[in-house]
Design an enzyme around this catalytic site. Structure first.
Site, PDB file in Angstrom:
ATOM      1  CG  HIS A  23     -11.865   5.730  -1.296  1.00  0.00           C
ATOM      2  ND1 HIS A  23     -10.676   5.063  -1.174  1.00  0.00           N
ATOM      3  CD2 HIS A  23     -12.610   5.356  -0.220  1.00  0.00           C
ATOM      4  CE1 HIS A  23     -10.702   4.327  -0.060  1.00  0.00           C
ATOM      5  NE2 HIS A  23     -11.863   4.491   0.526  1.00  0.00           N
ATOM      6  CG  ASP A  68      -6.265   0.328  -2.821  1.00  0.00           C
ATOM      7  OD1 ASP A  68      -5.391   1.156  -3.135  1.00  0.00           O
ATOM      8  OD2 ASP A  68      -7.315   0.654  -2.246  1.00  0.00           O
ATOM      9  CB  SER A  69      -3.327   1.757   0.345  1.00  0.00           C
ATOM     10  OG  SER A  69      -4.399   2.518  -0.168  1.00  0.00           O
ATOM     11  CD  GLU A 124     -12.305   4.719   4.213  1.00  0.00           C
ATOM     12  OE1 GLU A 124     -11.905   4.994   5.345  1.00  0.00           O
ATOM     13  OE2 GLU A 124     -11.690   3.977   3.414  1.00  0.00           O
ATOM     14  CB  CYS A 137      -8.169   8.973  -5.206  1.00  0.00           C
ATOM     15  SG  CYS A 137      -8.411   8.082  -3.650  1.00  0.00           S
ATOM     16  CB  CYS A 187      -2.856   1.430  -4.714  1.00  0.00           C
ATOM     17  SG  CYS A 187      -2.249   2.661  -3.541  1.00  0.00           S
TER      18      CYS A 187
END
Lengths: 276, 276
Positions: free
Chosen positions: B190, B13-14, B156, B188, B76
Site C-alpha cells: 500500500h 496478495d492478501s 484505504e 508494504c 504481498c
C-alpha cells in the site's frame, strides 16, 4: 434448579474487541462462567460481505456448542448486524443476544431531543442496523451514523491518549456533533477503550452509550427470565471460570486480554475454526 | 517458442495492495497476461501467524495453478516474508518471485552511507526478512525497521494528502530519520500510494525504493533468462489480458482496482479460496 444453570456463556467476536463485552459480564455477572472465542485469524469482519460473515459466524457457533454452553452473546457489532438470523438458526433453541439492540434501547431511553449519533465500522454503518433498531423503538428518532475505520488500529497501536488520536476523533465526530446529537452510541467493541478521550472532547452534555455494558445488563435480564442464572458460587481456590480460544496468535491474544480484563488470562487456546 | 510463453503470470496478495505490483507489471511488461488474486476475505495478513499465512498461501497457489500460469509473483510482503518456502514447494517447478529480494537488492545498490530504513507491517518488520535479505547482500549495512500499522487504513480511507496523514508519517519516520538513513524501502504494497506525501516530508536526499517496481524489473529478467517472455502481441480489439479474482466483495475490489490501475477492470470474480 437444573445443571444447565451452571454452564458457561459463549461469547464471540471477530477478534479482541469483544473482550470489552466479556469484561462487563465479568463485572456485572460475577457468578457466570464464560467461554470466549476471538476470530483473530480472520479479523476484521468490518470490511467483509454478509455471506462471508454468516459463514464465519456459523462455524463459531458450531465450535461454541462443543463447549457445552447455555447461551450465546454475539460481542461483535458486525456479526450482530449481518448474521444474527444465521446465528440464531445455527444455535438451535439456545438463547442468543447481540450487541445492537441493548445499546439502541438505552439510547432511545436517554435521548431528550431525539437525535442519536452512532459511530462504528464501515460495515455496521452501511448495514443501517443501528438506525433500524432505533426506529423500531422510536420511529421519530433522527439517527446519524459515521464510520470511523481508523479507531480500531489506533486502539491496537495503543495511542489512546494522544494528540493525533484526538484530531482523528474530532475529524470523525465534527459531522455528528454539527447534527446536535445528545446521545452517542459507541457502536464498535473497541470504541469503549477510547471513551475517556471521546468524553473529554465532546463534553458532558452528550450521553455516551456503551453497548458492551448494556449487553451485560440485557444478558442478566434474559438469564433471570429463563431461570438460567448461575447461583452456585465457585469453591475457594478454584480457577477463574473463564476459558479463552482464538483462531490465531494465542500469545498476542492473551497479552491484549490481560491489558483490559480484571483477571489474569493465563493462556488462550488455538482453534482451527475453519474445520467447524 | 512454445506455448508456455503465452500463459499468464499469477500474482497474489492478501488484498488490494498487491495491485500496485500488478500495475508495475502492466506498465513495464505490457505483453504479459496477468491472473490476479486478492484475498480480501482474510486481509490483513500482517497480524497473522506464520502457520496461518503458509496455509493461506498454499491455498492460493493451488487456485492459481488451476488458471494455467507460467510463473508466480508473491505481491504481498507478509506472505513473502513468512511463506516463500511453502509457496515454492506448492508451486512445484514453477518460478516464484517475492517482493522482498528485489527491493533489498536495489536498496543495497543505492545506499551511500550503508544506513537503510524499512517501513512495513508489524509482521514484516518482526520477521526481520528485509534486514536478512539486505545483510545477505551487504553484511555491513545498518538496517532500521519501523512498523507503520496506520498507513494501510489511512490509504484505504483515502486520506492521501492530509495533515493528519502527514503527522502520522512524521511520527513513524522521525525515529528512522534520526538514524540518518539515506535509503528507505516502502516495504508494504500500500505504501507506494503514500510515496508523494513521504517524498515531500523527507526531502530529496533520501532514495525511496518501491519494491513493486523493482519486482516487475526482476520478473522481466527472470522471464528472459528462462525464455518465458511473451512475444505474441494481442490482436486488435482483444480484451485486456488481465483477470481478477477475489475472496470477498468483488465490487469493492473492482472499485479500488479501477482507482489505481491504468485499465478498466470491469469486474472481479469471487473464489471460495478455503476450498483449495
Amino acid at each position: 434448579m437444573g445443571k444447565a444453570n451452571e454452564l458457561p456463556i459463549g461469547v464471540f467476536d471477530s477478534g479482541l474487541g469483544g473482550l470489552t463485552v466479556a469484561r462487563e459480564i465479568m463485572r456485572n455477572l460475577p457468578m457466570e462462567k464464560i467461554v470466549y472465542f476471538g476470530d483473530t485469524a480472520r479479523v476484521p469482519y468490518g470490511s467483509k460481505s454478509r455471506q462471508t460473515i454468516e459463514r464465519y459466524s456459523r462455524q463459531i457457533v458450531r465450535f461454541l456448542k462443543t463447549q457445552e454452553i447455555k447461551a450465546i452473546v454475539v460481542a461483535c457489532n458486525t456479526a450482530t448486524a449481518l448474521a444474527l438470523d444465521a446465528i440464531r438458526e445455527e444455535a438451535g433453541g439456545m438463547p442468543v443476544i447481540g450487541v445492537i439492540e441493548p445499546g439502541a434501547r438505552v439510547a432511545c431511553a436517554e435521548t431528550r431531543n431525539g437525535r442519536i449519533g452512532v459511530i462504528a465500522t464501515r460495515a455496521t454503518i452501511g448495514s443501517h442496523v443501528y438506525s433500524d433498531a432505533i426506529h423500531a423503538i422510536m420511529p421519530s428518532a433522527n439517527v446519524i451514523g459515521k464510520a470511523c475505520p481508523l479507531f480500531v488500529p489506533l486502539v491496537e497501536e495503543g495511542w489512546l491518549h494522544d494528540r493525533i488520536t484526538d484530531e482523528i476523533i474530532m475529524r470523525y465526530l465534527d459531522e455528528v456533533l454539527e447534527y446536535q446529537v445528545d446521545t452517542l452510541i459507541l457502536g464498535c467493541t473497541h470504541y469503549p477503550l477510547l471513551r475517556g478521550e471521546i468524553r473529554s472532547l465532546v463534553g458532558d452534555d452528550i450521553v455516551l452509550v456503551n453497548p458492551a455494558y448494556e449487553t451485560a445488563v440485557s444478558l442478566a435480564a434474559m438469564l433471570k427470565e429463563k431461570q438460567l442464572m448461575n447461583t452456585k458460587k465457585p469453591e475457594a481456590g478454584e480457577p477463574y471460570p473463564y476459558r479463552f480460544f482464538t483462531s490465531d496468535e494465542p500469545q498476542r491474544f492473551a497479552d491484549f486480554a490481560n491489558s483490559i480484563l480484571p483477571i489474569d488470562v493465563g493462556s488462550a487456546r488455538l482453534v482451527a475454526i475453519e474445520e467447524y
